[in-house]
Design an enzyme around this catalytic site. Structure first.
Site, PDB file in Angstrom:
ATOM      1  N   THR A   1       0.862  -1.173   0.000  1.00 50.51           N
ATOM      2  CA  THR A   1       0.000   0.000   0.000  1.00 50.51           C
ATOM      3  C   THR A   1       0.899   1.224   0.000  1.00 50.51           C
ATOM      4  OG1 THR A   1      -1.915   1.084   1.000  1.00 50.51           O
ATOM      5  CG2 THR A   1      -0.402  -0.011   2.522  1.00 50.51           C
ATOM      6  N   GLU A   2       0.615   2.141  -0.935  1.00 50.86           N
ATOM      7  CA  GLU A   2       1.624   3.140  -1.288  1.00 50.86           C
ATOM      8  C   GLU A   2       1.898   4.170  -0.209  1.00 50.86           C
ATOM      9  OE1 GLU A   2      -1.184   2.504  -2.942  1.00 50.86           O
ATOM     10  OE2 GLU A   2      -2.163   4.320  -3.699  1.00 50.86           O
ATOM     11  N   ASN A   3       1.080   4.201   0.849  1.00 47.23           N
ATOM     12  CA  ASN A   3       1.414   5.118   1.930  1.00 47.23           C
ATOM     13  C   ASN A   3       2.552   4.586   2.801  1.00 47.23           C
ATOM     14  OD1 ASN A   3      -0.806   3.286   2.513  1.00 47.23           O
ATOM     15  ND2 ASN A   3      -0.865   4.202   4.541  1.00 47.23           N
TER      16      ASN A   3
ATOM     17  N   SER B   1       8.484   4.116  -1.041  1.00 44.11           N
ATOM     18  CA  SER B   1       7.292   3.390  -1.462  1.00 44.11           C
ATOM     19  C   SER B   1       7.011   3.613  -2.948  1.00 44.11           C
ATOM     20  CB  SER B   1       6.097   3.852  -0.636  1.00 44.11           C
ATOM     21  OG  SER B   1       4.971   3.060  -0.930  1.00 44.11           O
TER      22      SER B   1
END
Lengths: 236, 230
Positions: free
Chosen positions: B54-56, B96
């Site tokens: 998840t890109e966070n 990320s």
């Protein structure tokens, strides 16, 4: 002797000036330095350019900074989130400027700024509205767009633990933009859940080395934005 | 799930998620977009190890926590509470997105407003002048992930085709989609056309073509029919 600890959030943000560019950590409420933001509202600086992934929610934290008329321009990737009404309303009435940046380009522009790289090429946004007017160049047969670094006068970030020298570790996905923001500001101001002696953080595990940190405020029980929003709170 | 009137035939949202999950190979690193793609996490077949990014800033995203165990500092890109699996890692945003932009993510599943037969995707803006536009990580994901799967309803809420010859909404990326999963069918986007991979059990080819704004190619056959008019 290195001394970065400030007595209060108010003291730590006292010299933020009108027109300053301020990087503010956090992805939604995770990692949002809400006590520092509230101190900045109390302090009164205006015409700020603020860099954050979002625009805050409810009427506290970043949303309150915007609602109190302190922000002239937002640089962000996703200005609408759940419970986010302040910015969308001002934007629809042409009362605030927006520079929309893809999330990875935003992170990389800040990283580049902190690393002394003035600009870079990326494939992100090629062929879209967000690449219009920007320089394109082909490398190995693929097209890339030129993006410029982002630096700032101040960064306001939150961490789990800070040691006396300014080494930082974060908490889970509250880390998000804060480590890159710490590198890209003239003055990086940190609110830490815990302030510890030098040597208490494992050197192999330090995420932000002390060189990037200028000021530390200990905030042992930080407010949670979602609690405040659920309670209908408004700041000030 | 809701019990709202469901007149639509074809696959349910959970069916679509199950179809996508079945196509994700063992060992893949996968990013799931917000909305329909999020439920893919619940349908990975037993015995298959898939790591969700998840890109966070989390690799090894696990399912939502039980009620009462939510952690406001452990969320996904949709800002929903999640968990971290054993062996997960946390990292900052530039790292990320280096995973995404550097081509390290095997598959990304995204929602769509429109997909063209060339694989162009529109999923971030409806082009309204006075509404604040929001892009998030969508343009990074389509530019960087090795494969882009789209999960979407076949038509908009007003019944217009989402699969079209050319997108009319602002692009997220050009020629980026490789596969489309809808409630009516699964397509490969190949050679500038929608190639039918699988038809939902209660959908016939004519219904499919009538609800699609571009010609459908059936591998080994001529096109099923001419493009439905928009």
């Amino acid at each position: 002797m290195i001394h970065k600890l400030y007595d209060s959030a108010a003291a730590a943000v006292a010299d933020i000036f009108d027109g300053a560019t301020v990087l503010i950590g956090g992805f939604g409420e995770a990692g949002s330095p809400i006590e520092l933001i509230h101190a900045l509202i109390d302090q009164g600086a205006r015409e700020l350019t603020v860099v954050n992934n979002n625009t805050g929610s409810g009427h506290v934290g970043l949303a309150a900074l915007i609602e109190n008329g302190r922000v002239a321009k937002m640089i962000c990737s996703f200005p609408r989130t759940a419970n986010s009404t302040v910015f969308p309303d001002l934007y629809s009435r042409n009362k605030i400027e927006l520079e929309l940046v893809p999330q990875g380009t935003l992170a990389e522009r800040i990283r580049a700024g902190g690393a002394g790289i003035p600009a870079f090429f990326t494939a992100t946004s090629v062929g879209t509205q967000l690449a219009e007017g920007k320089e394109l160049r082909q490398f190995n047969g693929r097209e890339y767009v030129l993006e410029h670094a982002l630096t700032a006068d101040f960064a306001l970030i939150k961490c789990r633990s800070a040691d006396r020298l300014g080494n930082l570790v974060y908490n889970k996905t509250a880390r998000n933009f804060s480590p890159v923001m710490a590198t890209a500001a003239q003055t990086t101001i940190v609110q830490a859940d815990k302030y510890v002696a030098a040597g208490e953080l494992e050197p192999e595990s330090i995420v932000t080395p002390a060189i990037y940190v200028d000021r530390i405020v200990a905030v042992s029980t930080p407010l949670q934005e979602s609690d405040l929003v659920a309670a209908g709170a408004q700041y000030p | 799930m809701t019990t709202a009137t469901n007149t639509a035939m074809g696959w349910s949202r959970q069916d679509i998620a199950r179809k996508i999950a079945a196509d994700i190979p063992d060992g893949a690193f996968v990013n799931l977009g917000i909305g329909m793609p999020e439920s893919v996490v619940n349908h990975i077949p037993d015995g298959r190890e898939v790591i969700f990014h998840t890109e966070n800033g989390l690799l090894g995203m696990g399912p939502a926590p039980p009620a009462g165990e939510e952690d406001p500092e452990l969320i996904n890109a949709g800002k929903r509470h999640v968990t971290a699996i054993t062996g997960a890692s946390f990292f900052h945003h530039a790292d990320s997105f280096a995973m995404i932009r550097g081509g390290h993510i095997d598959i990304c599943v995204l929602g769509a407003m429109q997909v063209s037969q060339a694989g162009d995707l529109a999923n971030w803006s409806i082009g309204e002048a006075d509404a604040a536009p929001a892009v998030g990580g969508a343009m990074d994901l389509v530019a960087g992930a090795k494969q882009i799967f789209v999960a979407t309803q076949h038509c908009t809420k007003s019944g217009k085709p989402k699969l079209v010859e050319s997108i009319t909404l602002p692009a997220t990326g050009l020629a980026v989609v490789s596969r489309v999963y809808t409630d009516m069918a699964i397509f490969d986007v190949r050679n500038g056309a929608f190639e039918l991979v699988e038809l939902a059990p209660d959908i016939d080819l004519q219904t499919l073509q009538d609800n699609t704004g571009a010609a459908i190619i059936i591998p080994g056959h001529a096109e099923a029919g001419k493009a439905a008019s928009l």
